[in-house]
Design an enzyme around this catalytic site. Structure first.
Site, short mmCIF file in Angstrom:
data_model
loop_
_atom_site.label_atom_id
_atom_site.label_comp_id
_atom_site.label_asym_id
_atom_site.label_seq_id
_atom_site.Cartn_x
_atom_site.Cartn_y
_atom_site.Cartn_z
N PRO A 109 0.68 -1.85 -0.07
CA PRO A 109 0.07 -0.38 -0.08
C PRO A 109 0.50 1.10 0.32
O PRO A 109 1.66 0.94 1.20
CB PRO A 109 -0.96 -0.07 0.87
CG PRO A 109 -0.52 -1.22 1.64
CD PRO A 109 0.41 -1.97 1.21
N GLU A 110 0.73 1.86 -0.71
CA GLU A 110 1.20 4.10 -1.04
C GLU A 110 -0.02 4.55 -0.47
O GLU A 110 -1.25 4.13 -0.34
CB GLU A 110 1.89 3.83 -2.23
CG GLU A 110 2.80 2.22 -2.56
CD GLU A 110 3.85 2.67 -3.92
OE1 GLU A 110 3.58 3.91 -4.73
OE2 GLU A 110 3.47 1.38 -4.92
N HIS A 128 -3.98 -15.03 10.89
CA HIS A 128 -3.34 -14.04 9.97
C HIS A 128 -3.96 -12.54 10.94
O HIS A 128 -3.64 -11.07 10.85
CB HIS A 128 -3.48 -13.43 8.14
CG HIS A 128 -2.15 -14.16 7.60
ND1 HIS A 128 -1.45 -15.14 8.43
CD2 HIS A 128 -3.11 -15.36 7.12
CE1 HIS A 128 -0.98 -16.64 7.26
NE2 HIS A 128 -2.00 -16.83 6.73
N ARG A 173 2.91 -11.00 5.78
CA ARG A 173 3.71 -11.27 5.58
C ARG A 173 4.43 -10.90 6.98
O ARG A 173 5.53 -10.42 7.14
CB ARG A 173 4.51 -10.49 4.90
CG ARG A 173 3.91 -11.27 3.67
CD ARG A 173 5.15 -11.32 2.49
NE ARG A 173 5.79 -11.07 2.55
CZ ARG A 173 7.00 -10.89 1.63
NH1 ARG A 173 6.92 -10.23 0.67
NH2 ARG A 173 8.84 -10.95 1.94
N ARG A 225 22.27 15.36 -5.47
CA ARG A 225 22.04 13.78 -5.56
C ARG A 225 21.96 13.64 -6.20
O ARG A 225 22.57 13.22 -7.25
CB ARG A 225 19.94 14.08 -5.57
CG ARG A 225 20.51 14.82 -3.85
CD ARG A 225 20.68 14.91 -2.58
NE ARG A 225 20.45 13.20 -1.63
CZ ARG A 225 18.95 12.71 -1.65
NH1 ARG A 225 18.55 14.12 -0.92
NH2 ARG A 225 19.20 12.26 -0.28
#
Ligand SMILES: [Zn+2]
Length: 298
Positions: free
Chosen positions: A2-3, A100, A119, A160
């Site tokens: 998820p972003e 889970h 996970r 950078r």
């Protein structure tokens, strides 16, 4: 994983359901997502409190309580589901608590909220306002807020030497972007992911700034991307996966130019891009030689 668009979708769903409800009771089944907090401490701090608001910053979700907040980070496969407390016997349905499920909140008004994570890289814990402030301070600007400006973005990229892909994943440069939306933003901006931050032109930075915001807005409108584990709190999939232009499309012809989409390793992550639509910086070497991992594709 998820972003920003997925976490924002979750926030919007939960904002309709949670504020005003009290945490009557809770169960913790696994210690890891709560660390460094103990299960007992988490339960003690959260029990009896009312949920005031649901907020998001970067990929973090905060359930604001009367005292402090519940901080949630979904990690790789974390999920939050809200369901009526009376569960129908629907065996095998993903949204039902199972092995889970690590935390279950029993809320007033007959609702449960639970945190599920296969996970176990996700986090959920109670934080004070001060702890939350410290965490938020380390994050760069929200890309959809007015604090994310072309000039600020340019300053964060100058000098950078790392690749623009790595810089987009750096939460201190801009907050909330992960692998999917970094690749999609770079494709739409026509910028090669291996390009070093310092070598980007102002025109490229400006295009990338625009494409980041467009991609994230469009993804929120389509309720995020479901590739495998992402579901909203009502077990609905996102819809943006159908609109991905390069992510997960390696070997397919580019939708713009028909060149085959590549997947290489950049910033230690599988990176999807079109070498024709995303030419490298205008120097002798070009993107191919800058990308050391080219001979070692993921
Ligand atoms: Zn192309």
């Amino acid at each position: 994983v998820p972003e920003l668009p997925e976490v924002e979708t979750i926030r919007r769903v939960l904002s309709e359901k949670l504020p005003g409800r009290r945490i009557l009771n809770l169960q913790t089944h696994h210690a890891k997502p709560l660390r460094p907090q103990s299960m007992a401490e988490f339960e003690k701090q959260a029990r009896g409190q009312r949920i005031v608001a649901v907020e998001r910053r970067a990929k973090y979700l905060f359930l604001r309580l009367e005292h402090g907040s519940l901080l949630v980070h979904l990690g790789m496969t974390g999920q939050l589901f809200a369901a009526p407390v009376v569960l129908r016997p629907a065996a095998g349905k993903l949204s039902l608590p199972d092995q889970h499920t690590h935390v279950i909140l029993f809320l007033s008004g007959g609702m449960i909220l639970y945190f599920r994570d296969i996970r176990r890289f996700g986090k959920i814990r109670w934080v004070t306002d001060e702890q939350m402030g410290e965490l938020l301070q380390r994050l760069g600007p929200e890309p959809l807020s007015s604090k994310f400006t072309v000039e600020g973005f340019r300053q964060a990229l100058t000098r950078r030497r790392t690749s623009i892909k790595a810089l987009l994943l750096n939460q201190a440069v801009v907050a909330g972007i992960g692998n999917i939306y970094a690749d999609e933003s770079l494709f739409r901006a026509g910028v090669a992911p291996q390009t070093r931050g310092a070598t980007l032109t102002l025109a490229q930075i400006s295009r990338l700034h625009t494409s980041i915001r467009r991609v994230l807005r469009e993804a929120i409108r389509h309720r995020g991307t479901t590739l495998s584990d992402y579901f909203d709190p009502e077990s609905r999939k996102g819809g943006f996966q159908a609109r991905l232009k390069v992510y997960g499309r390696e070997g397919e012809p580019c939708q713009v130019c028909r060149t085959l989409v590549r997947k290489d390793v950049t910033a230690q992550r599988g990176t999807h891009w079109c070498p024709a639509c995303q030419p490298g910086p205008k120097n002798k070497t070009g993107p191919r030689l800058l990308n050391k991992s080219r001979n070692n594709p993921a």
